[in-house]
Design a protein around this motif. Structure first.
Motif, short mmCIF file in Angstrom:
data_model
loop_
_atom_site.label_atom_id
_atom_site.label_comp_id
_atom_site.label_asym_id
_atom_site.label_seq_id
_atom_site.Cartn_x
_atom_site.Cartn_y
_atom_site.Cartn_z
N LEU A 76 -27.83 -46.53 -18.49
CA LEU A 76 -27.42 -46.80 -17.12
C LEU A 76 -25.92 -46.63 -16.96
N ALA A 77 -25.15 -47.07 -17.96
CA ALA A 77 -23.69 -46.98 -17.89
C ALA A 77 -23.23 -45.55 -17.71
N ARG A 78 -23.89 -44.61 -18.39
CA ARG A 78 -23.50 -43.20 -18.27
C ARG A 78 -23.69 -42.70 -16.84
N ARG A 79 -24.81 -43.08 -16.20
CA ARG A 79 -25.03 -42.65 -14.82
C ARG A 79 -24.07 -43.36 -13.87
N TRP A 80 -23.81 -44.64 -14.11
CA TRP A 80 -22.92 -45.42 -13.25
C TRP A 80 -21.51 -44.85 -13.31
N THR A 81 -21.07 -44.47 -14.51
CA THR A 81 -19.72 -43.93 -14.68
C THR A 81 -19.58 -42.58 -13.98
N VAL A 82 -20.59 -41.74 -14.10
CA VAL A 82 -20.56 -40.44 -13.41
C VAL A 82 -20.46 -40.64 -11.91
N HIS A 83 -21.20 -41.62 -11.38
CA HIS A 83 -21.16 -41.90 -9.94
C HIS A 83 -19.77 -42.39 -9.53
N ALA A 84 -19.18 -43.26 -10.36
CA ALA A 84 -17.84 -43.77 -10.04
C ALA A 84 -16.81 -42.66 -10.06
N ASP A 85 -16.93 -41.74 -11.04
CA ASP A 85 -16.01 -40.61 -11.11
C ASP A 85 -16.13 -39.72 -9.88
N ALA A 86 -17.37 -39.53 -9.41
CA ALA A 86 -17.58 -38.71 -8.21
C ALA A 86 -16.96 -39.37 -6.99
N ASP A 87 -17.08 -40.70 -6.90
CA ASP A 87 -16.46 -41.44 -5.79
C ASP A 87 -14.95 -41.25 -5.81
N ALA A 88 -14.37 -41.34 -7.00
CA ALA A 88 -12.92 -41.25 -7.13
C ALA A 88 -12.42 -39.88 -6.72
N GLY A 108 -20.23 -64.61 -28.41
CA GLY A 108 -19.69 -64.61 -29.76
C GLY A 108 -20.54 -63.84 -30.76
N GLU A 109 -21.78 -63.51 -30.38
CA GLU A 109 -22.68 -62.76 -31.25
C GLU A 109 -22.67 -61.26 -30.95
N VAL A 110 -21.92 -60.86 -29.94
CA VAL A 110 -21.94 -59.46 -29.50
C VAL A 110 -20.89 -58.66 -30.28
N PRO A 111 -21.28 -57.56 -30.95
CA PRO A 111 -20.32 -56.77 -31.73
C PRO A 111 -19.28 -56.10 -30.84
N LEU A 112 -18.15 -55.77 -31.45
CA LEU A 112 -17.04 -55.16 -30.72
C LEU A 112 -17.43 -53.84 -30.09
N ASP A 113 -18.22 -53.01 -30.78
CA ASP A 113 -18.59 -51.71 -30.22
C ASP A 113 -19.47 -51.86 -28.98
N VAL A 114 -20.24 -52.95 -28.92
CA VAL A 114 -21.06 -53.20 -27.73
C VAL A 114 -20.17 -53.58 -26.55
N LEU A 115 -19.16 -54.40 -26.81
CA LEU A 115 -18.23 -54.76 -25.74
C LEU A 115 -17.53 -53.52 -25.19
N ARG A 116 -17.15 -52.63 -26.09
CA ARG A 116 -16.50 -51.39 -25.64
C ARG A 116 -17.46 -50.57 -24.76
N ALA A 117 -18.73 -50.51 -25.17
CA ALA A 117 -19.71 -49.76 -24.39
C ALA A 117 -19.88 -50.35 -23.00
N MET A 118 -19.91 -51.69 -22.89
CA MET A 118 -20.08 -52.33 -21.59
C MET A 118 -18.83 -52.18 -20.73
N ASN A 119 -17.68 -52.01 -21.36
CA ASN A 119 -16.46 -51.86 -20.59
C ASN A 119 -16.40 -50.53 -19.85
N HIS A 163 -5.54 -57.62 -19.84
CA HIS A 163 -4.72 -56.53 -20.37
C HIS A 163 -5.46 -55.79 -21.48
N ARG A 164 -6.12 -56.54 -22.36
CA ARG A 164 -6.84 -55.94 -23.50
C ARG A 164 -8.01 -55.09 -23.04
N LEU A 165 -8.74 -55.57 -22.04
CA LEU A 165 -9.92 -54.86 -21.56
C LEU A 165 -9.58 -53.81 -20.50
N GLY A 166 -8.41 -53.94 -19.89
CA GLY A 166 -8.03 -52.99 -18.85
C GLY A 166 -8.81 -53.15 -17.57
N THR A 167 -9.28 -54.36 -17.30
CA THR A 167 -10.06 -54.61 -16.09
C THR A 167 -9.82 -56.05 -15.65
#
Length: 243
Positions: A76-88, A108-119, A163-167
């Motif tokens: 879903l994130a891939r489609r959402w990001t494409v839509h946001a880019d088109a809006d921009a 606290g159980e969520v790995p760092l790479d998952v947080l990056r993916a959700m960002n 600042h760390r997450l950029g959002t």
């Protein structure tokens, strides 16, 4: 009955999980949970969710624990990001869609790479004080997480996380209200004083009202003020569904 459209997947042959909430005489609650069909969604579970202007997507941190759910969310994130880019590229929308990621006690159980993916959703991250410290520990802030003290002010962590997450990051601090930062110094949006009976569902009330107001393009400080009040009022009645 409320006209809410179900756009998800049906998982047959598996029970849903259950959650038992224990509420003590100070109105605080503890959950005993099991996972079930809600953690076994197919890869295309969210394909019917089409990003549109004026929408708000709510993601629960509980969804980030199971790899099956996570794969569907990343799709879903891939489609959402494409839509946001088109809006921009076509100029600012009058009611841009937004994403609220409610970290949940499981952050606290969520790995760092998952947080990056959700960002990649460019979400507003929303967490209570404990979840804020766990998230900061996962993202590399020294002196936080299990086994560490809570000396650093929550407003400093809120600004650091933004600042760390950029959002944008929202740090809920119970009866005091909520801190928020979009990358600069954190600002406090106050709540109201109530006599709590049951805190079950207060975070959900906060998230629901916040999403509703963001969908109406209400500025975040005003939306947080009303969400804080809704969360506070929800604690004055027994049971979780009191928004």
């Amino acid at each position: 009955a409320d006209g809410v459209e179900f756009a998800g997947a049906h998982v047959s042959g598996v029970d849903t999980g259950i959650c038992v909430a224990l509420t003590d005489d100070s109105a605080e609650r503890t959950f005993l949970s099991t996972m079930g069909a809600e953690c076994r969604v197919p890869l295309d579970a969210f394909d019917a969710v089409e990003p549109r202007d004026g929408q708000v997507l709510y993601i629960s941190g509980y969804s980030l624990i199971d790899p099956t759910n996570l794969a569907a969310l990343e799709r879903l994130a891939r489609r959402w990001t494409v839509h946001a880019d088109a809006d921009a590229s076509s100029g600012p929308a009058s009611h841009p869609h937004r994403v609220l990621l409610d970290t949940s006690p499981m952050i606290g159980e969520v790995p760092l790479d998952v947080l990056r993916a959700m960002n990649t959703f460019d979400p507003i991250w929303s967490a209570n004080e404990r979840e804020t410290r766990l998230l900061a520990a996962t993202l590399g802030r020294d002196g936080h997480g299990p086994g560490h003290g809570d000396e650093e002010p929550i407003e400093a962590l809120c600004a650091w996380l933004a600042h760390r997450l950029g959002t944008t990051v929202v740090c809920r601090v119970g009866p005091q209200g909520a801190w928020w930062s979009a990358g600069g110094p954190a600002a406090l949006v106050p709540s109201v004083t109530v006599t709590p009976v049951d805190t079950n569902g207060a975070g959900d009330a906060h998230a629901g009202v916040l999403c509703a107001l963001l969908a109406e393009d209400v500025p975040l400080p005003r939306a947080l003020r009303l969400a804080n009040i809704a969360g506070a009022l929800s604690t004055t009645r027994p049971g979780p569904a009191t928004c």
